[in-house]
Design an enzyme around this catalytic site. Structure first.
Site, PDB file in Angstrom:
ATOM      1  N   GLY A   1       0.820  -1.225   0.000  1.00 20.52           N
ATOM      2  CA  GLY A   1       0.000   0.000   0.000  1.00 20.52           C
ATOM      3  C   GLY A   1       0.842   1.258   0.000  1.00 20.52           C
TER       4      GLY A   1
ATOM      5  N   TYR B   1     -12.399  -2.103  12.276  1.00 18.54           N
ATOM      6  CA  TYR B   1     -11.008  -1.633  12.198  1.00 18.54           C
ATOM      7  C   TYR B   1     -10.255  -1.976  13.496  1.00 18.54           C
ATOM      8  CZ  TYR B   1      -7.368   1.839  10.944  1.00 18.54           C
ATOM      9  OH  TYR B   1      -6.191   2.475  10.607  1.00 18.54           O
ATOM     10  N   ALA B   2     -10.923  -1.774  14.642  1.00 17.09           N
ATOM     11  CA  ALA B   2     -10.301  -2.068  15.942  1.00 17.09           C
ATOM     12  C   ALA B   2     -10.003  -3.562  16.055  1.00 17.09           C
ATOM     13  CB  ALA B   2     -11.221  -1.620  17.077  1.00 17.09           C
TER      14      ALA B   2
ATOM     15  N   ALA C   1      -9.567  -5.698  13.574  1.00 18.26           N
ATOM     16  CA  ALA C   1      -8.500  -6.060  12.628  1.00 18.26           C
ATOM     17  C   ALA C   1      -7.130  -5.628  13.162  1.00 18.26           C
ATOM     18  CB  ALA C   1      -8.761  -5.412  11.265  1.00 18.26           C
TER      19      ALA C   1
HETATM   20  P1  NAP Z   1      -4.159   5.703   2.476  1.00 18.58           P
HETATM   21  O1  NAP Z   1      -3.660   7.088   2.228  1.00 18.58           O
HETATM   22  O2  NAP Z   1      -5.573   5.367   2.159  1.00 18.58           O
HETATM   23  O3  NAP Z   1      -3.159   4.687   1.738  1.00 18.58           O
HETATM   24  C1  NAP Z   1      -3.366   3.317   1.783  1.00 18.58           C
HETATM   25  C2  NAP Z   1      -2.938   2.726   0.473  1.00 18.58           C
HETATM   26  O4  NAP Z   1      -3.190   1.297   0.527  1.00 18.58           O
HETATM   27  C3  NAP Z   1      -3.751   3.264  -0.714  1.00 18.58           C
HETATM   28  O5  NAP Z   1      -2.920   3.559  -1.808  1.00 18.58           O
HETATM   29  C4  NAP Z   1      -4.703   2.118  -1.010  1.00 18.58           C
HETATM   30  O6  NAP Z   1      -5.146   2.068  -2.364  1.00 18.58           O
HETATM   31  C5  NAP Z   1      -3.836   0.917  -0.685  1.00 18.58           C
HETATM   32  N1  NAP Z   1      -4.656  -0.297  -0.544  1.00 18.58           N
HETATM   33  C6  NAP Z   1      -5.940  -0.422  -0.140  1.00 18.58           C
HETATM   34  N2  NAP Z   1      -6.351  -1.686  -0.222  1.00 18.58           N
HETATM   35  C7  NAP Z   1      -5.302  -2.389  -0.723  1.00 18.58           C
HETATM   36  C8  NAP Z   1      -5.127  -3.757  -1.098  1.00 18.58           C
HETATM   37  N3  NAP Z   1      -6.114  -4.655  -0.963  1.00 18.58           N
HETATM   38  N4  NAP Z   1      -3.922  -4.135  -1.573  1.00 18.58           N
HETATM   39  C9  NAP Z   1      -2.920  -3.243  -1.714  1.00 18.58           C
HETATM   40  N5  NAP Z   1      -3.038  -1.939  -1.418  1.00 18.58           N
HETATM   41  C10 NAP Z   1      -4.223  -1.512  -0.925  1.00 18.58           C
HETATM   42  O7  NAP Z   1      -3.988   5.317   4.028  1.00 18.58           O
HETATM   43  P2  NAP Z   1      -2.872   5.734   5.099  1.00 18.58           P
HETATM   44  O8  NAP Z   1      -3.486   6.731   6.000  1.00 18.58           O
HETATM   45  O9  NAP Z   1      -1.585   6.012   4.440  1.00 18.58           O
HETATM   46  O10 NAP Z   1      -2.809   4.363   5.931  1.00 18.58           O
HETATM   47  C11 NAP Z   1      -1.736   3.439   5.819  1.00 18.58           C
HETATM   48  C12 NAP Z   1      -1.831   2.463   6.982  1.00 18.58           C
HETATM   49  O11 NAP Z   1      -1.762   3.173   8.218  1.00 18.58           O
HETATM   50  C13 NAP Z   1      -3.145   1.675   7.018  1.00 18.58           C
HETATM   51  O12 NAP Z   1      -2.908   0.363   7.444  1.00 18.58           O
HETATM   52  C14 NAP Z   1      -3.958   2.401   8.076  1.00 18.58           C
HETATM   53  O13 NAP Z   1      -4.911   1.574   8.680  1.00 18.58           O
HETATM   54  C15 NAP Z   1      -2.855   2.811   9.046  1.00 18.58           C
HETATM   55  N6  NAP Z   1      -3.225   3.918   9.910  1.00 18.58           N
HETATM   56  C16 NAP Z   1      -3.498   5.152   9.403  1.00 18.58           C
HETATM   57  C17 NAP Z   1      -3.854   6.186  10.281  1.00 18.58           C
HETATM   58  C18 NAP Z   1      -4.151   7.566   9.805  1.00 18.58           C
HETATM   59  O14 NAP Z   1      -4.516   8.396  10.652  1.00 18.58           O
HETATM   60  N7  NAP Z   1      -4.016   7.890   8.528  1.00 18.58           N
HETATM   61  C19 NAP Z   1      -3.938   5.933  11.651  1.00 18.58           C
HETATM   62  C20 NAP Z   1      -3.659   4.661  12.129  1.00 18.58           C
HETATM   63  C21 NAP Z   1      -3.290   3.658  11.256  1.00 18.58           C
HETATM   64  P3  NAP Z   1      -6.619   2.677  -2.738  1.00 18.58           P
HETATM   65  O15 NAP Z   1      -6.552   4.111  -2.499  1.00 18.58           O
HETATM   66  O16 NAP Z   1      -6.789   2.323  -4.180  1.00 18.58           O
HETATM   67  O17 NAP Z   1      -7.604   1.980  -1.826  1.00 18.58           O
END
Ligand code: NAP
Length: 260
Positions: free
Chosen positions: A27, A169-170, A172
């Protein structure tokens, strides 16, 4: 007697702490994953940009490669075993090893418990938890043969403390933390560490979707007074990916002091 002064961080050879190490970040087309990839590359690692969105995967990989970083762009849907096998095969055929795996891909499908549908529940469990099981399996085989590796799972403070509207989400992310601790135990004898980074409220597309009003209310509660940046998370990952680590099975919360 001459005194010497330590001018470089321990483990820094001058070529970066992660010189020539191969890192897969799922991702990583954008957001936290991309920042992690850039930070690892900044320490000399060869990075695999991987994302479900093929176009984004290619454009990000091209952009980073133009900056002189060693990059391989490999699209991969982390919910599909076949897609994962292909990615791992491509990386091993290209670079011969895998030193660092960052299970970062994730989604949200928020709703209060009573309103949450089975589809919302399952989509988040599949993408945020089962994916890490599926990706780690073939990668840990490669790391086991090498007798070294670093696995870093991107969890969430929600997986530690819970959060309104995020029961899927929690569950997972809590499951991912439990998986982290178990893999740490099972693979310590192969010199493979497994840790989790649990981000708080980070400025990416995932949180922008919540809208200005909710964002301002959350920021008011953060002791450090701001949202985290993707790079705040990336620095924690670089720390855990470093050589000679005696840290395994841990969850590092990177949350500006907001423990709720
Ligand atoms: P993001 O900006 O939405 O980026 C996530 C990326 O993962 C996107 O490019 C998405 O593609 C891709 N993705 C989704 N489903 C996928 C799949 N099945 N296979 C491969 N790639 C996939 O999110 P982020 O905020 O950077 O989050 C990254 C991680 O940090 C996640 O695990 C999230 O739960 C965790 N996190 C984030 C926050 C926060 O505040 N942002 C807080 C706690 C934890 P699409 O856009 O096409 O779906």
């Amino acid at each position: 007697m001459t005194q010497t002064t330590q001018t470089k961080p321990i483990g820094d050879t001058g070529m970066g702490r992660l010189h020539d190490q191969v890192a897969i970040i799922t991702g990583s087309g954008r957001g936290i994953g991309r920042a992690i990839a850039e930070a690892l590359a900044g320490q000399g690692a060869k990075i695999v940009i991987s994302d479900i969105n093929e176009e984004l995967c290619k454009s990000t990989a091209d952009e980073l490669s133009q900056q002189g970083l060693q990059v391989l762009g490999v699209p991969c849907n982390v919910t599909q075993s076949e897609s994962i096998e292909k990615m791992v095969e491509t990386v091993v055929n290209s670079w011969g090893r895998i030193d660092i795996l960052v299970n970062n891909a994730g989604i949200t499908r928020d709703a209060l418990f009573m309103r949450m549908t089975e589809e919302q529940w399952q989509a988040v469990i599949d993408t945020n938890l089962s994916s890490a099981f599926k990706v780690t399996k073939p990668v840990v085989k490669v790391m086991s043969k090498q007798r070294s590796g670093r696995i870093i799972n991107i969890a969430s403070t929600t997986g530690v403390h819970g959060n309104f509207g995020q029961v899927n989400y929690a569950a997972a992310k809590g499951g991912l933390i439990a998986m982290t601790k178990t893999i740490a135990l099972e693979y310590a004898s192969r010199n493979i560490t497994c840790n989790a980074v649990a981000p708080g409220f980070i400025d990416t597309a995932m949180t922008k979707a919540l809208g200005e009003e909710i964002i301002s209310k959350v920021i008011e509660k953060i002791p450090l007074g701001r949202m985290g940046t993707p790079d705040d998370i990336a620095q924690a990952v670089v720390f855990l990916a470093g050589p000679g680590s005696y840290i395994t099975g841990q969850v590092l919360e990177v949350n500006g002091g907001l423990y709720t």
